[in-house]
Design a protein around this motif. Sequence first.
Motif, PDB file in Angstrom:
ATOM      1  N   THR A 112       0.808  -1.219   0.000  1.00 46.46           N
ATOM      2  CA  THR A 112       0.000   0.000   0.000  1.00 46.46           C
ATOM      3  C   THR A 112       0.845   1.275   0.000  1.00 46.46           C
ATOM      4  O   THR A 112       0.305   2.368  -0.136  1.00 46.46           O
ATOM      5  CB  THR A 112      -0.913   0.038   1.242  1.00 46.46           C
ATOM      6  N   VAL A 113       2.160   1.148   0.166  1.00 47.20           N
ATOM      7  CA  VAL A 113       3.013   2.324   0.308  1.00 47.20           C
ATOM      8  C   VAL A 113       3.194   3.036  -1.031  1.00 47.20           C
ATOM      9  O   VAL A 113       3.275   2.405  -2.077  1.00 47.20           O
ATOM     10  CB  VAL A 113       4.387   1.911   0.877  1.00 47.20           C
ATOM     11  N   GLU A 114       3.264   4.378  -0.982  1.00 45.63           N
ATOM     12  CA  GLU A 114       3.564   5.174  -2.179  1.00 45.63           C
ATOM     13  C   GLU A 114       5.064   5.092  -2.419  1.00 45.63           C
ATOM     14  O   GLU A 114       5.864   5.629  -1.657  1.00 45.63           O
ATOM     15  CB  GLU A 114       3.135   6.626  -1.964  1.00 45.63           C
ATOM     16  N   ALA A 115       5.467   4.390  -3.456  1.00 45.94           N
ATOM     17  CA  ALA A 115       6.877   4.076  -3.662  1.00 45.94           C
ATOM     18  C   ALA A 115       7.653   5.254  -4.237  1.00 45.94           C
ATOM     19  O   ALA A 115       7.158   5.965  -5.104  1.00 45.94           O
ATOM     20  CB  ALA A 115       7.013   2.867  -4.579  1.00 45.94           C
ATOM     21  N   ASP A 116       8.882   5.455  -3.766  1.00 48.03           N
ATOM     22  CA  ASP A 116       9.799   6.436  -4.326  1.00 48.03           C
ATOM     23  C   ASP A 116      11.218   5.964  -4.084  1.00 48.03           C
ATOM     24  O   ASP A 116      11.453   4.870  -3.564  1.00 48.03           O
ATOM     25  CB  ASP A 116       9.557   7.835  -3.734  1.00 48.03           C
ATOM     26  N   VAL A 117      12.194   6.777  -4.474  1.00 49.06           N
ATOM     27  CA  VAL A 117      13.596   6.380  -4.372  1.00 49.06           C
ATOM     28  C   VAL A 117      13.987   6.099  -2.928  1.00 49.06           C
ATOM     29  O   VAL A 117      14.718   5.151  -2.638  1.00 49.06           O
ATOM     30  CB  VAL A 117      14.508   7.470  -4.969  1.00 49.06           C
ATOM     31  N   ASN A 118      13.501   6.921  -1.996  1.00 48.55           N
ATOM     32  CA  ASN A 118      13.854   6.728  -0.590  1.00 48.55           C
ATOM     33  C   ASN A 118      13.318   5.404  -0.057  1.00 48.55           C
ATOM     34  O   ASN A 118      13.984   4.721   0.716  1.00 48.55           O
ATOM     35  CB  ASN A 118      13.306   7.894   0.248  1.00 48.55           C
ATOM     36  N   LEU A 119      12.114   5.042  -0.479  1.00 47.42           N
ATOM     37  CA  LEU A 119      11.554   3.762  -0.056  1.00 47.42           C
ATOM     38  C   LEU A 119      12.377   2.607  -0.629  1.00 47.42           C
ATOM     39  O   LEU A 119      12.638   1.621   0.056  1.00 47.42           O
ATOM     40  CB  LEU A 119      10.099   3.644  -0.504  1.00 47.42           C
ATOM     41  N   VAL A 120      12.782   2.726  -1.891  1.00 50.75           N
ATOM     42  CA  VAL A 120      13.614   1.682  -2.494  1.00 50.75           C
ATOM     43  C   VAL A 120      14.893   1.497  -1.682  1.00 50.75           C
ATOM     44  O   VAL A 120      15.313   0.364  -1.407  1.00 50.75           O
ATOM     45  CB  VAL A 120      13.947   2.033  -3.958  1.00 50.75           C
ATOM     46  N   ALA A 121      15.511   2.614  -1.283  1.00 53.61           N
ATOM     47  CA  ALA A 121      16.729   2.525  -0.470  1.00 53.61           C
ATOM     48  C   ALA A 121      16.456   1.816   0.847  1.00 53.61           C
ATOM     49  O   ALA A 121      17.255   0.990   1.300  1.00 53.61           O
ATOM     50  CB  ALA A 121      17.283   3.929  -0.216  1.00 53.61           C
ATOM     51  N   ASP A 122      15.313   2.113   1.472  1.00 56.92           N
ATOM     52  CA  ASP A 122      14.940   1.427   2.718  1.00 56.92           C
ATOM     53  C   ASP A 122      14.776  -0.074   2.495  1.00 56.92           C
ATOM     54  O   ASP A 122      15.259  -0.896   3.277  1.00 56.92           O
ATOM     55  CB  ASP A 122      13.630   2.002   3.278  1.00 56.92           C
ATOM     56  N   LEU A 123      14.104  -0.430   1.432  1.00 54.51           N
ATOM     57  CA  LEU A 123      13.854  -1.845   1.143  1.00 54.51           C
ATOM     58  C   LEU A 123      15.158  -2.583   0.858  1.00 54.51           C
ATOM     59  O   LEU A 123      15.359  -3.711   1.321  1.00 54.51           O
ATOM     60  CB  LEU A 123      12.900  -1.985  -0.045  1.00 54.51           C
ATOM     61  N   VAL A 124      16.029  -1.950   0.103  1.00 52.45           N
ATOM     62  CA  VAL A 124      17.311  -2.584  -0.218  1.00 52.45           C
ATOM     63  C   VAL A 124      18.114  -2.827   1.052  1.00 52.45           C
ATOM     64  O   VAL A 124      18.711  -3.885   1.237  1.00 52.45           O
ATOM     65  CB  VAL A 124      18.106  -1.708  -1.209  1.00 52.45           C
ATOM     66  N   SER A 125      18.124  -1.843   1.959  1.00 48.13           N
ATOM     67  CA  SER A 125      18.904  -1.976   3.193  1.00 48.13           C
ATOM     68  C   SER A 125      18.322  -3.026   4.133  1.00 48.13           C
ATOM     69  O   SER A 125      19.042  -3.593   4.958  1.00 48.13           O
ATOM     70  CB  SER A 125      18.983  -0.621   3.911  1.00 48.13           C
ATOM     71  N   MET A 126      17.009  -3.308   4.017  1.00 47.12           N
ATOM     72  CA  MET A 126      16.352  -4.242   4.934  1.00 47.12           C
ATOM     73  C   MET A 126      16.143  -5.634   4.353  1.00 47.12           C
ATOM     74  O   MET A 126      15.647  -6.513   5.041  1.00 47.12           O
ATOM     75  CB  MET A 126      14.981  -3.673   5.334  1.00 47.12           C
ATOM     76  N   ARG A 127      16.558  -5.845   3.108  1.00 44.64           N
ATOM     77  CA  ARG A 127      16.172  -7.097   2.469  1.00 44.64           C
ATOM     78  C   ARG A 127      16.769  -8.315   3.172  1.00 44.64           C
ATOM     79  O   ARG A 127      16.231  -9.405   3.108  1.00 44.64           O
ATOM     80  CB  ARG A 127      16.573  -7.106   0.997  1.00 44.64           C
ATOM     81  N   GLY A 128      17.879  -8.126   3.897  1.00 46.93           N
ATOM     82  CA  GLY A 128      18.503  -9.249   4.597  1.00 46.93           C
ATOM     83  C   GLY A 128      17.666  -9.807   5.727  1.00 46.93           C
ATOM     84  O   GLY A 128      17.857 -10.962   6.128  1.00 46.93           O
ATOM     85  N   VAL A 129      16.733  -9.012   6.259  1.00 43.88           N
ATOM     86  CA  VAL A 129      15.894  -9.482   7.373  1.00 43.88           C
ATOM     87  C   VAL A 129      14.456  -9.700   6.936  1.00 43.88           C
ATOM     88  O   VAL A 129      13.590  -9.955   7.775  1.00 43.88           O
ATOM     89  CB  VAL A 129      15.941  -8.473   8.544  1.00 43.88           C
ATOM     90  N   MET A 130      14.187  -9.595   5.648  1.00 43.53           N
ATOM     91  CA  MET A 130      12.822  -9.771   5.153  1.00 43.53           C
ATOM     92  C   MET A 130      12.471 -11.244   5.022  1.00 43.53           C
ATOM     93  O   MET A 130      13.286 -12.042   4.556  1.00 43.53           O
ATOM     94  CB  MET A 130      12.664  -9.117   3.777  1.00 43.53           C
ATOM     95  N   PRO A 131      11.236 -11.619   5.404  1.00 40.86           N
ATOM     96  CA  PRO A 131      10.753 -12.957   5.074  1.00 40.86           C
ATOM     97  C   PRO A 131      10.634 -13.096   3.560  1.00 40.86           C
ATOM     98  O   PRO A 131      10.529 -12.102   2.839  1.00 40.86           O
ATOM     99  CB  PRO A 131       9.363 -12.996   5.732  1.00 40.86           C
ATOM    100  N   GLU A 132      10.648 -14.317   3.072  1.00 39.66           N
ATOM    101  CA  GLU A 132      10.619 -14.548   1.630  1.00 39.66           C
ATOM    102  C   GLU A 132       9.382 -13.940   0.974  1.00 39.66           C
ATOM    103  O   GLU A 132       9.447 -13.384  -0.115  1.00 39.66           O
ATOM    104  CB  GLU A 132      10.697 -16.050   1.337  1.00 39.66           C
ATOM    105  N   LYS A 133       8.213 -14.048   1.640  1.00 37.16           N
ATOM    106  CA  LYS A 133       6.986 -13.521   1.033  1.00 37.16           C
ATOM    107  C   LYS A 133       7.053 -12.001   0.912  1.00 37.16           C
ATOM    108  O   LYS A 133       6.508 -11.414  -0.016  1.00 37.16           O
ATOM    109  CB  LYS A 133       5.753 -13.943   1.831  1.00 37.16           C
ATOM    110  N   THR A 134       7.755 -11.352   1.856  1.00 31.22           N
ATOM    111  CA  THR A 134       7.903  -9.904   1.789  1.00 31.22           C
ATOM    112  C   THR A 134       8.891  -9.517   0.697  1.00 31.22           C
ATOM    113  O   THR A 134       8.721  -8.506   0.019  1.00 31.22           O
ATOM    114  CB  THR A 134       8.368  -9.342   3.140  1.00 31.22           C
ATOM    115  N   LYS A 135       9.930 -10.323   0.509  1.00 28.04           N
ATOM    116  CA  LYS A 135      10.907 -10.034  -0.540  1.00 28.04           C
ATOM    117  C   LYS A 135      10.242  -9.991  -1.911  1.00 28.04           C
ATOM    118  O   LYS A 135      10.592  -9.177  -2.756  1.00 28.04           O
ATOM    119  CB  LYS A 135      12.017 -11.081  -0.535  1.00 28.04           C
ATOM    120  N   ALA A 136       9.289 -10.889  -2.120  1.00 25.36           N
ATOM    121  CA  ALA A 136       8.604 -10.929  -3.416  1.00 25.36           C
ATOM    122  C   ALA A 136       7.853  -9.628  -3.658  1.00 25.36           C
ATOM    123  O   ALA A 136       7.889  -9.057  -4.756  1.00 25.36           O
ATOM    124  CB  ALA A 136       7.652 -12.114  -3.467  1.00 25.36           C
ATOM    125  N   VAL A 137       7.164  -9.116  -2.620  1.00 32.60           N
ATOM    126  CA  VAL A 137       6.435  -7.855  -2.746  1.00 32.60           C
ATOM    127  C   VAL A 137       7.423  -6.696  -2.898  1.00 32.60           C
ATOM    128  O   VAL A 137       7.215  -5.784  -3.691  1.00 32.60           O
ATOM    129  CB  VAL A 137       5.516  -7.626  -1.530  1.00 32.60           C
TER     130      VAL A 137
END
Length: 401
Positions: A112-137
């Motif tokens: 539901t989040v409005e995606a932008d460059v800053n959000l992408v940076a957050d997601l990239v930095s957190m991908r190591g702790v994401m569950p697999e189902k969250t990684k897909a999203v």
Amino acid sequence: MTEDLQPLDPEDLGEGRRERRWRLAVGLEEEKLGAEDRRLSEALSALYGDDGEEKGSGRRKAGLGGSAPRVARWLGDIRNYFPTPVVQVIQRDAFERKGLRSMLLEPEFLATVEADVNLVADLVSMRGVMPEKTKAVAREVIGKVVEQLMERLERRVADAIRGAVDRSRKTRRPRHADIDWDRTIRANLRHYQTEYRSIVPETLIGFQRRQKRLVDLDEVTLCVDQSGSMASSVVYASIFAAVMASLPVVRTKLVCFDTAILDLTEMLSDPVEVLFGVQLGGGTDINHAVAYCAERIERPTKSHFILITDLYEGGNSKELLARLSRMIGLGINVIVLLALTDTGRPGYDPNMAAQVAALGAPVFACTPDKFPDMMACALRREDMGLWAAKADIKLVNPAEV
């Protein structure tokens, strides 16, 4: 959204609507507000109001709570009342004020989040702790932002960097992309059709494309600091590297670093995969990364080295300066970008920046919209100082050493 649901429109000057905005601004008791205004007030109070119950008022404040569905509804509300740029600002405030970074691990919330460059940076930095189902999203969200950025920047980059066009030679059988429209129009003015108010271009004048062999191509190496403070720059640099790698007129390499080095050149055909390969965070060893890139430059006079970093060196500063000096002496076109972000306002080590500038390398920050023209200027080896002055960009002054 109906017209009366636009509380922040600066052109909305009606007396009733002005009163309505003041009621929202001063925070009247919600029972005195209309249903829609109450919902808007609750959405803003959830983030900018006090949590819990105000003493003596009997009035409860809303909260973002700890469940993804509740936060998703809140995001839906703010998107209903505000344009996208404002939504992105509110989201960033929510991440900082309410600790919503942890909510990015919930796929229901992430969708539901409005995606932008800053959000992408957050997601990239957190991908190591994401569950697999969250990684897909997360991959879908990143892919959407990458697609938007590619659409916005790809044409400009291609047009600016297409250095295979030899503008010193003209042809009357140019490809469409190589037509010199100014000369073509002037050469065909006698064919102006008054009835149709247009010119019939019987003769096309354009630039003759110069064929280049692979070994003759200019080489561009983007060496990008992936420490936490450079997150947005990493996202933009990865996009630009992917676009440039798709052009047959330059050879592009992408190297990201912190204290380790990550060569992502072979992945440039898939920018989403590139971003998932980045390791945001950690320390910074610029000297080590520069050494890695320098060893792989085969033809210095045909090479352009773009170092994107805030120059806070955790490694050997003296060795770094000596290495950059040797690269410049060999004829490598060295350019240092302190940031590649929408704001173009970096935090950086001013002393190190001035020392690098004293070596003869231009040191400055750049916005994504100006990067294509900057890169074209670099490929032509024109005076970067003159280009920066025309683009209203301030270079770091070597005299500051």
